[in-house]
Write a protein that holds these residues in place. Structure first.
Motif, PDB file in Angstrom:
ATOM      1  N   LEU A 105     -23.464  15.473 -47.269  1.00  0.00           N
ATOM      2  CA  LEU A 105     -22.985  17.166 -47.979  1.00  0.00           C
ATOM      3  C   LEU A 105     -22.071  16.987 -49.176  1.00  0.00           C
ATOM      4  O   LEU A 105     -21.479  18.191 -48.967  1.00  0.00           O
ATOM      5  N   HIS A 106     -21.042  15.888 -49.031  1.00  0.00           N
ATOM      6  CA  HIS A 106     -20.468  15.567 -49.828  1.00  0.00           C
ATOM      7  C   HIS A 106     -19.203  16.941 -49.597  1.00  0.00           C
ATOM      8  O   HIS A 106     -19.120  16.845 -50.840  1.00  0.00           O
ATOM      9  N   VAL A 107     -19.356  16.881 -48.475  1.00  0.00           N
ATOM     10  CA  VAL A 107     -18.100  17.479 -48.128  1.00  0.00           C
ATOM     11  C   VAL A 107     -16.656  17.187 -47.927  1.00  0.00           C
ATOM     12  O   VAL A 107     -16.317  15.922 -47.811  1.00  0.00           O
ATOM     13  N   VAL A 108     -15.551  17.344 -48.266  1.00  0.00           N
ATOM     14  CA  VAL A 108     -13.926  17.152 -48.501  1.00  0.00           C
ATOM     15  C   VAL A 108     -13.791  17.014 -47.076  1.00  0.00           C
ATOM     16  O   VAL A 108     -13.977  17.592 -46.141  1.00  0.00           O
ATOM     17  N   THR A 109     -13.351  15.926 -46.244  1.00  0.00           N
ATOM     18  CA  THR A 109     -13.234  15.894 -45.258  1.00  0.00           C
ATOM     19  C   THR A 109     -11.694  15.161 -44.867  1.00  0.00           C
ATOM     20  O   THR A 109     -10.457  14.581 -45.806  1.00  0.00           O
ATOM     21  N   VAL A 110     -10.686  15.314 -43.352  1.00  0.00           N
ATOM     22  CA  VAL A 110     -10.019  14.985 -43.497  1.00  0.00           C
ATOM     23  C   VAL A 110      -9.582  13.458 -43.082  1.00  0.00           C
ATOM     24  O   VAL A 110      -8.500  12.790 -44.123  1.00  0.00           O
ATOM     25  N   GLU A 111     -10.783  12.279 -42.598  1.00  0.00           N
ATOM     26  CA  GLU A 111     -10.625  11.311 -42.620  1.00  0.00           C
ATOM     27  C   GLU A 111     -11.945  10.691 -43.576  1.00  0.00           C
ATOM     28  O   GLU A 111     -12.876  11.321 -44.204  1.00  0.00           O
ATOM     29  N   ALA A 112     -11.165   9.407 -44.256  1.00  0.00           N
ATOM     30  CA  ALA A 112     -12.112   8.860 -44.877  1.00  0.00           C
ATOM     31  C   ALA A 112     -13.586   8.698 -44.455  1.00  0.00           C
ATOM     32  O   ALA A 112     -13.588   8.822 -43.310  1.00  0.00           O
TER      33      ALA A 112
ATOM     34  N   SER B  40      -6.148  24.200 -42.904  1.00  0.00           N
ATOM     35  CA  SER B  40      -5.178  24.064 -41.774  1.00  0.00           C
ATOM     36  C   SER B  40      -3.797  23.109 -42.906  1.00  0.00           C
ATOM     37  O   SER B  40      -3.906  22.434 -43.357  1.00  0.00           O
ATOM     38  N   PRO B  41      -3.039  23.490 -41.807  1.00  0.00           N
ATOM     39  CA  PRO B  41      -1.102  23.302 -41.670  1.00  0.00           C
ATOM     40  C   PRO B  41      -2.032  21.274 -42.041  1.00  0.00           C
ATOM     41  O   PRO B  41      -2.778  21.004 -41.176  1.00  0.00           O
ATOM     42  N   GLY B  42      -0.975  20.417 -42.762  1.00  0.00           N
ATOM     43  CA  GLY B  42      -1.189  19.269 -42.654  1.00  0.00           C
ATOM     44  C   GLY B  42      -0.728  18.684 -40.832  1.00  0.00           C
ATOM     45  O   GLY B  42      -1.240  17.565 -41.168  1.00  0.00           O
ATOM     46  N   PRO B  43      -0.289  18.884 -40.807  1.00  0.00           N
ATOM     47  CA  PRO B  43       0.966  18.556 -39.303  1.00  0.00           C
ATOM     48  C   PRO B  43      -0.237  18.546 -37.732  1.00  0.00           C
ATOM     49  O   PRO B  43      -1.246  17.890 -37.084  1.00  0.00           O
ATOM     50  N   LEU B  44      -0.880  19.492 -38.645  1.00  0.00           N
ATOM     51  CA  LEU B  44      -2.542  20.085 -37.385  1.00  0.00           C
ATOM     52  C   LEU B  44      -3.449  19.070 -37.899  1.00  0.00           C
ATOM     53  O   LEU B  44      -3.901  18.632 -36.600  1.00  0.00           O
ATOM     54  N   ASP B  45      -3.562  19.349 -38.832  1.00  0.00           N
ATOM     55  CA  ASP B  45      -5.137  18.214 -39.152  1.00  0.00           C
ATOM     56  C   ASP B  45      -4.439  16.207 -39.223  1.00  0.00           C
ATOM     57  O   ASP B  45      -5.269  15.668 -38.529  1.00  0.00           O
ATOM     58  N   THR B  46      -3.239  16.586 -39.034  1.00  0.00           N
ATOM     59  CA  THR B  46      -2.448  14.393 -38.759  1.00  0.00           C
ATOM     60  C   THR B  46      -2.742  14.320 -37.616  1.00  0.00           C
ATOM     61  O   THR B  46      -3.261  13.558 -37.056  1.00  0.00           O
ATOM     62  N   ALA B  47      -2.135  15.331 -36.560  1.00  0.00           N
ATOM     63  CA  ALA B  47      -2.388  16.155 -34.830  1.00  0.00           C
ATOM     64  C   ALA B  47      -3.592  15.902 -34.374  1.00  0.00           C
ATOM     65  O   ALA B  47      -4.438  14.648 -33.891  1.00  0.00           O
ATOM     66  N   ILE B  48      -5.266  16.584 -34.952  1.00  0.00           N
ATOM     67  CA  ILE B  48      -6.441  16.189 -34.617  1.00  0.00           C
ATOM     68  C   ILE B  48      -6.663  14.330 -34.989  1.00  0.00           C
ATOM     69  O   ILE B  48      -7.396  13.849 -34.093  1.00  0.00           O
TER      70      ILE B  48
END
Length: 214
Positions: free
Chosen positions: A110-117, A31-39
């Protein structure tokens, strides 16, 4: 029952909604970075909205009764005072459940890439504290001010969804969190209705500002 024991019906260290969690986190990654940042900002700081709504309902409850349908006069004032205590009680119950279930965070298993640490090991996942607090706040607002509850209910659902989006929780973590928030706060708020007579007594003491404006 520990998380590993609870998950045995699916497989070691796996849950029935692993695929849904992975799909959501992959969608977040694309998803677009701004959307991830807002969420992410909502996920991290959105609980402040519920605190503001609880403060607002207390302020409104101290006004003279005006024919509101939800709760009027002394009953409404006492419910508004009970509201934050009830939300705290839901949080305490949930903390006990977390210590009992001891489910590891999905981003650890599950070792997935996540928006937050990913939270540290031992920062248990089930049920979600954010979902519990949001659901409990929405429930107490349903008892005290239906107009504010109409804002709080969708906000609670968005809070729960955001915790999956950023990778902090499985879907079942937030679903159970919402259920715990409602199941703890509903009977407590029902019981709090019986404290309405105390408002009249408080109005005759120095604590009057808690239940009525001067």
């Amino acid at each position: 029952m520990t998380a590993s024991g609870a998950a045995a019906f699916v497989g070691d260290d796996h849950w029935f909604d692993d695929g849904l969690y992975t799909s959501v986190t992959e969608l977040a990654h694309r998803s677009p970075g701004p959307l991830d940042t807002a969420i992410s900002l909502w996920s991290a700081y959105g609980l402040a909205l519920f605190g503001a709504l609880l403060l607002a309902v207390w302020w409104r409850a101290r006004r003279p009764a005006s024919g509101a349908r939800d709760a009027t006069g002394p009953a409404r004032a006492m419910l508004a005072l009970a509201a934050p205590v009830v939300v705290l009680a839901a949080f305490v119950v949930n903390s006990a459940l977390k210590s009992l279930l001891r489910e590891q965070r999905p981003c650890r298993t599950l070792h997935v890439v996540t928006v937050e640490a990913c939270p540290a090991l031992g920062d248990w996942s089930l049920p979600s504290n954010h979902a519990v607090i949001a659901a409990a706040a929405a429930t107490v607002l349903f008892f005290t001010d239906r107009r504010l509850a109409a804002l709080a209910v969708p906000a609670a659902l968005l809070m729960a969804a955001s915790r999956v989006w950023v990778g902090a929780h499985y879907p079942h973590d937030v679903a159970l969190g919402l259920a715990v928030g409602v199941l703890v706060s509903w009977p407590l708020m029902t019981a709090a209705r019986r404290t309405a007579p105390l408002a009249g007594r408080l109005r005759k003491t120095r604590l009057r500002p808690l239940v009525a404006r001067r």
